[in-house]
Motif scaffolding. Structure first.
Motif, PDB file in Angstrom:
ATOM      1  N   ASP A   8     -18.046 -56.029  27.738  1.00  0.00           N
ATOM      2  CA  ASP A   8     -17.192 -56.051  26.620  1.00  0.00           C
ATOM      3  C   ASP A   8     -18.214 -56.133  25.361  1.00  0.00           C
ATOM      4  O   ASP A   8     -17.610 -55.624  24.333  1.00  0.00           O
ATOM      5  N   ALA A   9     -19.014 -56.908  25.363  1.00  0.00           N
ATOM      6  CA  ALA A   9     -20.131 -56.921  24.301  1.00  0.00           C
ATOM      7  C   ALA A   9     -20.890 -55.772  23.927  1.00  0.00           C
ATOM      8  O   ALA A   9     -21.126 -55.319  22.783  1.00  0.00           O
ATOM      9  N   CYS A  10     -21.342 -55.158  25.010  1.00  0.00           N
ATOM     10  CA  CYS A  10     -21.935 -53.687  25.060  1.00  0.00           C
ATOM     11  C   CYS A  10     -21.322 -52.706  24.482  1.00  0.00           C
ATOM     12  O   CYS A  10     -21.809 -51.613  24.276  1.00  0.00           O
ATOM     13  N   ARG A  11     -19.974 -52.622  24.849  1.00  0.00           N
ATOM     14  CA  ARG A  11     -19.214 -51.359  24.853  1.00  0.00           C
ATOM     15  C   ARG A  11     -19.188 -50.941  23.231  1.00  0.00           C
ATOM     16  O   ARG A  11     -19.533 -49.371  23.127  1.00  0.00           O
ATOM     17  N   PRO A  12     -18.983 -51.757  22.369  1.00  0.00           N
ATOM     18  CA  PRO A  12     -18.905 -51.065  20.829  1.00  0.00           C
ATOM     19  C   PRO A  12     -20.352 -50.658  20.664  1.00  0.00           C
ATOM     20  O   PRO A  12     -20.517 -49.444  19.957  1.00  0.00           O
ATOM     21  N   VAL A  13     -21.361 -51.444  21.074  1.00  0.00           N
ATOM     22  CA  VAL A  13     -22.737 -50.689  20.709  1.00  0.00           C
ATOM     23  C   VAL A  13     -23.000 -49.453  21.484  1.00  0.00           C
ATOM     24  O   VAL A  13     -23.624 -48.469  20.889  1.00  0.00           O
ATOM     25  N   HIS A  14     -22.682 -49.406  22.771  1.00  0.00           N
ATOM     26  CA  HIS A  14     -22.640 -48.105  23.493  1.00  0.00           C
ATOM     27  C   HIS A  14     -21.896 -46.937  22.589  1.00  0.00           C
ATOM     28  O   HIS A  14     -22.447 -45.743  22.267  1.00  0.00           O
ATOM     29  N   GLU A  15     -20.668 -47.190  22.262  1.00  0.00           N
ATOM     30  CA  GLU A  15     -19.786 -46.226  21.627  1.00  0.00           C
ATOM     31  C   GLU A  15     -20.661 -45.703  20.468  1.00  0.00           C
ATOM     32  O   GLU A  15     -20.539 -44.494  19.876  1.00  0.00           O
ATOM     33  N   LEU A  16     -21.193 -46.746  19.497  1.00  0.00           N
ATOM     34  CA  LEU A  16     -21.551 -46.405  18.348  1.00  0.00           C
ATOM     35  C   LEU A  16     -22.864 -45.629  18.467  1.00  0.00           C
ATOM     36  O   LEU A  16     -23.031 -44.833  17.662  1.00  0.00           O
ATOM     37  N   SER A  18     -23.564 -43.812  20.963  1.00  0.00           N
ATOM     38  CA  SER A  18     -23.247 -42.376  21.423  1.00  0.00           C
ATOM     39  C   SER A  18     -22.886 -41.535  20.109  1.00  0.00           C
ATOM     40  O   SER A  18     -23.267 -40.214  20.249  1.00  0.00           O
ATOM     41  N   LEU A  19     -22.215 -42.007  19.066  1.00  0.00           N
ATOM     42  CA  LEU A  19     -22.000 -41.391  18.078  1.00  0.00           C
ATOM     43  C   LEU A  19     -23.181 -40.831  17.254  1.00  0.00           C
ATOM     44  O   LEU A  19     -23.405 -39.852  16.934  1.00  0.00           O
ATOM     45  N   VAL A  20     -23.802 -41.980  16.905  1.00  0.00           N
ATOM     46  CA  VAL A  20     -24.885 -41.851  15.987  1.00  0.00           C
ATOM     47  C   VAL A  20     -26.133 -41.035  16.701  1.00  0.00           C
ATOM     48  O   VAL A  20     -26.673 -40.326  16.008  1.00  0.00           O
ATOM     49  N   GLY A  21     -26.186 -41.232  17.797  1.00  0.00           N
ATOM     50  CA  GLY A  21     -27.311 -40.368  18.594  1.00  0.00           C
ATOM     51  C   GLY A  21     -26.964 -39.001  18.655  1.00  0.00           C
ATOM     52  O   GLY A  21     -27.720 -38.021  19.386  1.00  0.00           O
ATOM     53  N   ASP A  22     -25.780 -38.620  18.531  1.00  0.00           N
ATOM     54  CA  ASP A  22     -25.383 -37.345  18.602  1.00  0.00           C
ATOM     55  C   ASP A  22     -26.113 -36.169  17.835  1.00  0.00           C
ATOM     56  O   ASP A  22     -26.558 -36.652  16.763  1.00  0.00           O
ATOM     57  N   LYS A  23     -26.407 -35.054  18.428  1.00  0.00           N
ATOM     58  CA  LYS A  23     -27.277 -34.107  17.601  1.00  0.00           C
ATOM     59  C   LYS A  23     -26.816 -33.808  16.224  1.00  0.00           C
ATOM     60  O   LYS A  23     -27.638 -33.755  15.343  1.00  0.00           O
ATOM     61  N   TRP A  24     -25.482 -33.359  16.140  1.00  0.00           N
ATOM     62  CA  TRP A  24     -24.892 -32.975  14.995  1.00  0.00           C
ATOM     63  C   TRP A  24     -24.808 -34.203  13.931  1.00  0.00           C
ATOM     64  O   TRP A  24     -25.107 -34.133  12.846  1.00  0.00           O
ATOM     65  N   THR A  25     -24.319 -35.416  14.434  1.00  0.00           N
ATOM     66  CA  THR A  25     -24.191 -36.386  13.624  1.00  0.00           C
ATOM     67  C   THR A  25     -25.661 -36.921  12.885  1.00  0.00           C
ATOM     68  O   THR A  25     -25.414 -36.902  11.440  1.00  0.00           O
ATOM     69  N   MET A  26     -26.635 -36.763  13.421  1.00  0.00           N
ATOM     70  CA  MET A  26     -28.033 -37.260  12.860  1.00  0.00           C
ATOM     71  C   MET A  26     -28.150 -36.241  11.778  1.00  0.00           C
ATOM     72  O   MET A  26     -28.646 -36.658  10.692  1.00  0.00           O
ATOM     73  N   GLN A  27     -27.905 -34.899  12.085  1.00  0.00           N
ATOM     74  CA  GLN A  27     -28.259 -33.754  11.262  1.00  0.00           C
ATOM     75  C   GLN A  27     -27.199 -34.114   9.978  1.00  0.00           C
ATOM     76  O   GLN A  27     -27.840 -33.830   8.796  1.00  0.00           O
ATOM     77  N   VAL A  28     -26.034 -34.170  10.066  1.00  0.00           N
ATOM     78  CA  VAL A  28     -25.240 -34.393   8.946  1.00  0.00           C
ATOM     79  C   VAL A  28     -25.578 -35.517   8.215  1.00  0.00           C
ATOM     80  O   VAL A  28     -25.533 -35.301   6.598  1.00  0.00           O
ATOM     81  N   VAL A  29     -25.909 -36.662   8.687  1.00  0.00           N
ATOM     82  CA  VAL A  29     -26.288 -37.745   7.776  1.00  0.00           C
ATOM     83  C   VAL A  29     -27.595 -37.813   7.003  1.00  0.00           C
ATOM     84  O   VAL A  29     -27.586 -38.041   5.856  1.00  0.00           O
ATOM     85  N   ARG A  30     -28.421 -36.780   7.944  1.00  0.00           N
ATOM     86  CA  ARG A  30     -29.691 -36.668   6.920  1.00  0.00           C
ATOM     87  C   ARG A  30     -29.310 -35.562   5.875  1.00  0.00           C
ATOM     88  O   ARG A  30     -29.991 -35.847   4.747  1.00  0.00           O
ATOM     89  N   GLN A  31     -28.531 -34.623   6.057  1.00  0.00           N
ATOM     90  CA  GLN A  31     -28.345 -33.776   5.038  1.00  0.00           C
ATOM     91  C   GLN A  31     -27.586 -34.473   3.846  1.00  0.00           C
ATOM     92  O   GLN A  31     -27.766 -34.223   2.698  1.00  0.00           O
ATOM     93  N   LEU A  32     -26.580 -35.296   4.124  1.00  0.00           N
ATOM     94  CA  LEU A  32     -25.926 -36.227   3.013  1.00  0.00           C
ATOM     95  C   LEU A  32     -26.745 -36.984   2.449  1.00  0.00           C
ATOM     96  O   LEU A  32     -26.617 -37.463   1.273  1.00  0.00           O
ATOM     97  N   GLY A  33     -27.730 -37.502   3.047  1.00  0.00           N
ATOM     98  CA  GLY A  33     -29.001 -38.367   2.483  1.00  0.00           C
ATOM     99  C   GLY A  33     -29.480 -37.820   1.200  1.00  0.00           C
ATOM    100  O   GLY A  33     -29.962 -38.492   0.271  1.00  0.00           O
ATOM    101  N   ASN A  34     -29.397 -36.653   1.237  1.00  0.00           N
ATOM    102  CA  ASN A  34     -30.049 -35.888  -0.056  1.00  0.00           C
ATOM    103  C   ASN A  34     -29.022 -35.929  -1.188  1.00  0.00           C
ATOM    104  O   ASN A  34     -29.239 -35.330  -2.255  1.00  0.00           O
TER     105      ASN A  34
END
Length: 120
Positions: A8-16, A18-34
């Motif tokens: 139960d403690a690890c599940r939210p970490v794993h879910e997040l 998975s989202l953050v480590g996604d190929k497209w998420t990282m690229q979107v966040v990096r682009q919006l960082g500009n």
């Protein structure tokens, strides 16, 4: 019982992760960082992303509080995407991970080559 609470403690970490480590998420966040960008600007800036995948990624980021979507009542409507404070905080580890990969990619490729040769 302890296993259940660890899960139960690890599940939210794993879910997040998975989202953050996604190929497209990282690229979107990096682009919006500009800075703030419109949908088509993002799509052009991220090589290979489909309209559907960009829509899904932006929705997920908005849902989790990393991105804000601002609609302007013009004709046609203008929609801007930008990072929230939480999204800018996320940019720090994403950028660090990206830099780490760039610095170590040859070492990783060499390790993979050595491993693959041993498997033959």
């Amino acid at each position: 019982m302890a296993e259940s609470s660890n899960y139960d403690a690890c599940r939210p970490v794993h879910e997040l992760l998975s989202l953050v480590g996604d190929k497209w998420t990282m690229q979107v966040v990096r682009q919006l960082g500009n800075g703030t960008m419109r949908f088509n600007q993002l799509r052009r800036a991220i090589d290979g992303i489909s309209q559907k995948m960009l829509t899904t990624t932006l929705r997920n980021l908005e849902r989790d509080g990393f991105v804000t979507r601002t609609i302007y009542p013009t004709i046609p409507p203008r929609v801007d995407y930008s990072l929230t404070d939480l999204g800018r905080d996320l940019l720090v580890p994403i950028s660090a991970l990206g830099e780490w990969v760039v610095e170590n990619r040859y070492r990783i490729e060499e390790a993979r080559t050595r491993f693959d040769r041993q498997q033959v």
